[in-house]
Enzyme design. Structure first.
Site, mmCIF file in Angstrom:
data_model
loop_
_atom_site.group_PDB
_atom_site.id
_atom_site.type_symbol
_atom_site.label_atom_id
_atom_site.label_comp_id
_atom_site.label_asym_id
_atom_site.label_seq_id
_atom_site.Cartn_x
_atom_site.Cartn_y
_atom_site.Cartn_z
ATOM 1 N N PRO A 1 3.847 0.450 -15.388
ATOM 2 C CA PRO A 1 3.308 -0.151 -14.157
ATOM 3 C C PRO A 1 3.744 -1.608 -13.983
ATOM 4 O O PRO A 1 3.709 -2.394 -14.929
ATOM 5 C CB PRO A 1 1.802 -0.031 -14.352
ATOM 6 C CG PRO A 1 1.637 1.178 -15.195
ATOM 7 C CD PRO A 1 2.799 1.148 -16.149
ATOM 8 N N CYS A 2 4.131 -1.947 -12.760
ATOM 9 C CA CYS A 2 4.751 -3.254 -12.500
ATOM 10 C C CYS A 2 3.798 -4.279 -11.892
ATOM 11 O O CYS A 2 4.158 -5.454 -11.741
ATOM 12 C CB CYS A 2 5.940 -3.080 -11.562
ATOM 13 S SG CYS A 2 5.487 -2.542 -9.880
ATOM 14 N N GLN A 3 2.565 -3.870 -11.536
ATOM 15 C CA GLN A 3 1.717 -4.744 -10.716
ATOM 16 C C GLN A 3 1.479 -6.114 -11.349
ATOM 17 O O GLN A 3 1.419 -7.134 -10.644
ATOM 18 C CB GLN A 3 0.367 -4.065 -10.449
ATOM 19 C CG GLN A 3 0.466 -2.816 -9.585
ATOM 20 C CD GLN A 3 0.567 -1.558 -10.420
ATOM 21 O OE1 GLN A 3 1.113 -1.581 -11.513
ATOM 22 N NE2 GLN A 3 0.039 -0.461 -9.900
ATOM 23 N N LEU B 1 3.445 -7.723 -13.354
ATOM 24 C CA LEU B 1 4.689 -8.475 -13.507
ATOM 25 C C LEU B 1 5.257 -8.920 -12.164
ATOM 26 O O LEU B 1 6.008 -9.891 -12.089
ATOM 27 C CB LEU B 1 5.738 -7.619 -14.234
ATOM 28 C CG LEU B 1 5.401 -7.204 -15.669
ATOM 29 C CD1 LEU B 1 6.444 -6.201 -16.181
ATOM 30 C CD2 LEU B 1 5.340 -8.413 -16.593
ATOM 31 N N SER B 2 4.901 -8.223 -11.113
ATOM 32 C CA SER B 2 5.470 -8.487 -9.796
ATOM 33 C C SER B 2 5.079 -9.870 -9.272
ATOM 34 O O SER B 2 3.960 -10.342 -9.493
ATOM 35 C CB SER B 2 4.990 -7.423 -8.806
ATOM 36 O OG SER B 2 5.386 -7.734 -7.493
#
Length: 229
Positions: free
Chosen positions: A73-75, A77-78
Site C-alpha cells: 500500500p502506497c498511501q 508514502l505518497s
C-alpha cells in the site's frame, strides 16, 4: 522467464499475474483481502490459489515459488497523503513482504536446496515515487526498503543513503556475483495507458546479477519484436 512460478502479494485485480502469464510465468497463489478483487481474479485465473491476509501468512507453509511480486500500500508514502511513511499502518506492510520472502527462503534451505535453487530467487516491489522523499531525513524510507531487501541475502549489510542528494530515478546494488538489486521509475503513459502514472519498479535477484538486465535491457513485448542493437 518461461517455466518460472510466482506468488502475488497485495494482488488487487491481478496485475502481476496477468503480466506473468504474458511472460510465460505461472501465477501459483495470491494474497488479497478485498472481496471484489478476489472475485475478479478467481474468474481470470481460476487455477490460482488465494491464501488470504498477508499478516496471517507463514512463508514456510506457502507453496514455494520462484518470484514474489508485491506493490505494498502506497498511501503513507505518497506525496498526496499524510506521509507517515514505513511507520504507517498501510505502507508498513512492506515489512510483511520482506518477512515472507525470508521465511520462504529459509524453509527452502532447510529442505536441502542451495544457491540458485533457493526459492524465491526473485523479488519485485512496486510503489509510488513518493518513496524517494518519504521519511526523516528525506528519503530515509527508500533507504530502509533497499536495506531490508539486501538483508534477505546478507543480514549485516548497511545501505547508505544518498544524502545530501536526492535518490535518483534509477540505480542498482551489487554484492559480489550472487546478489543484485535494481530500481527504475517508469511512467505508464509509455505502456499504452492514457494517463501519466509514474511508479518505482524494484527487482532483486538473490542468486545472481540479472536485476539490472531485467529492468534496463529492452526486450520485445507481446506482439512486439525485440529491438536490434
Amino acid at each position: 522467464m518461461s517455466g518460472l512460478t510466482m506468488g502475488s502479494l497485495f494482488d488487487g485485480i491481478g496485475g502481476f499475474p496477468l503480466a506473468a502469464i504474458r511472460s510465460g510465468i505461472t501465477p501459483v497463489w495470491a494474497s488479497e483481502i478485498e472481496a471484489f478483487p478476489i472475485e475478479v481474479t478467481k474468474q481470470r485465473f481460476p487455477s490460482m490459489i488465494h491464501v488470504g491476509d498477508i499478516t496471517k501468512l507463514n512463508g514456510a507453509e506457502l507453496p514455494p515459488v520462484d518470484i514474489i511480486c508485491g506493490g505494498s500500500p502506497c498511501q503513507d508514502l505518497s506525496v498526496a497523503g499524510a506521509r507517515a511513511g514505513l511507520s504507517g499502518a498501510r505502507s508498513g506492510l512492506f515489512m510483511e513482504q520482506v518477512r515472507l520472502v525470508k521465511e520462504m527462503r529459509n524453509a527452502d534451505e532447510q529442505r536441502g536446496r542451495a544457491g540458485h535453487a533457493v526459492r524465491p530467487r526473485y523479488m519485485l516491489w512496486e510503489n509510488v515515487p513518493g518513496a524517494f522523499s518519504s521519511g526523516t531525513p528525506k528519503g530515509e524510507d527508500f533507504r530502509i526498503v533497499l536495506e531490508e531487501i539486501v538483508r534477505v541475502k546478507c543480514g549485516s549489510v548497511y545501505v547508505p543513503g544518498p544524502y545530501p542528494w536526492p535518490w535518483q530515478s534509477a540505480g542498482r546494488i551489487l554484492l559480489g556475483t550472487d546478489f543484485s538489486l535494481a530500481w527504475r521509475c517508469l511512467d505508464a503513459q509509455y505502456w499504452g495507458v492514457a494517463q501519466r502514472r509514474k511508479r518505482i519498479f524494484l527487482v532483486a535477484d538473490f542468486a545472481g546479477r540479472t536485476a539490472d538486465k531485467i529492468l534496463f535491457i529492452p526486450e520485445g513485448m507481446l506482439g512486439d519484436p525485440a529491438p536490434s542493437f
